[in-house]
Design a protein around this motif. Sequence first.
Motif, PDB file in Angstrom:
ATOM      1  N   CYS A 175      37.031  44.644  31.584  1.00 46.88           N
ATOM      2  CA  CYS A 175      36.468  43.444  31.515  1.00 46.88           C
ATOM      3  C   CYS A 175      36.298  43.136  32.933  1.00 46.88           C
ATOM      4  O   CYS A 175      37.281  42.695  33.698  1.00 46.88           O
ATOM      5  CB  CYS A 175      37.059  42.206  30.898  1.00 46.88           C
ATOM      6  N   CYS A 178      37.221  39.723  34.172  1.00 41.60           N
ATOM      7  CA  CYS A 178      38.933  39.312  34.163  1.00 41.60           C
ATOM      8  C   CYS A 178      39.662  40.168  34.966  1.00 41.60           C
ATOM      9  O   CYS A 178      40.917  40.182  35.184  1.00 41.60           O
ATOM     10  CB  CYS A 178      39.455  39.285  32.844  1.00 41.60           C
ATOM     11  N   CYS A 231      38.562  41.964  25.218  1.00 43.46           N
ATOM     12  CA  CYS A 231      39.260  41.304  26.370  1.00 43.46           C
ATOM     13  C   CYS A 231      39.928  40.022  25.776  1.00 43.46           C
ATOM     14  O   CYS A 231      39.261  38.894  25.646  1.00 43.46           O
ATOM     15  CB  CYS A 231      38.256  40.621  27.697  1.00 43.46           C
ATOM     16  N   CYS A 234      39.517  36.548  28.539  1.00 40.30           N
ATOM     17  CA  CYS A 234      38.702  35.559  28.569  1.00 40.30           C
ATOM     18  C   CYS A 234      37.932  34.989  27.335  1.00 40.30           C
ATOM     19  O   CYS A 234      37.441  34.332  26.794  1.00 40.30           O
ATOM     20  CB  CYS A 234      37.467  35.975  29.532  1.00 40.30           C
TER      21      CYS A 234
HETATM   22 ZN   LIG Z   1      37.711  39.300  29.873  1.00 39.27          ZN
END
Ligand SMILES: [Zn+2]
Length: 298
Positions: A175, A178, A231, A234
Amino acid sequence: MTVYKHSGSLGASVIVAPALATVAALLLSLAYAYIDVWSPIAGYISILFVAGFGFGLMVALRFIARLSKCRSPAFMGLMGTWTALLSLYASWGFFLYALLARYDDTFDASMLDVLASPGGMWAMILQINDTGWYSIKSLTPSGGVLWFFWGIEALIIVGAAVAGGLMAIDGEVFCERCMTWCDDSPLTTHLQVPDDSPANSFSSGNIKALEALTVTDAQQNPHFRLSLKHCSACDRFTTAQLALVRFETNDKGEVSQKSEDMGPAHVLSADEVARVKLLASTPPAMESLPVTSDASVF
Ligand SMILES: [Zn+2]
């Protein structure tokens, strides 16, 4: 729906990966060389030591890629190549040192002396090749036969490290928002493979086509497995990968599972995530019998 592709960003890997790959290559080479020289059983077992060495290099490269957040398979391939060449050279250096330290009473060079002298190492290799150094059933391989064994050994080490680097982040998802690797989601869907269309016409890029299939369980042979990576930082980034899962029974009656990816992983939209979740929570239409090789059930 977009195909998931590694961004190619290097993260901290420019500095961290070469340093760690060097340490891993040296440590594993050292362990391998000493096991080779000191193993009470020599000969064919050596192939297992080489395989273990190669496997260790692959595991190390995967760990290094994850730790340094490297999203470039090409850079990891470069790291794999460096690891391969260093491992090959260092394992020879450590091997020659360990061999001479064990058998030659007059030998008093340091490990560093040996490693820093490629010419000396080569001369020693030629000398050992001339006489051989271990026996298999009273035969002592030397000359061309020994070169052949050493060639195979080198191919395994180099092949494992280069492939290990190139494939270090295969199947991983990152991701970028993040800056973290995604986790496996427990939501896995098992779907029946239809008889009327080829398996490879399906992929995680067409959820609608997958929704039309019948939900089954993990024992069905064969079946499609739709798995998600997510993920957890987030909660807004999810990818899906479709694989064709088969169970195969060998001569000994052992059942093994083979899975083959159907196309690349795709990034799901919020709507698609909701639909796949619904699919994953749908109970199987019918329970399939566990795969068994026991003929007595008939
Ligand atoms: Zn993320």
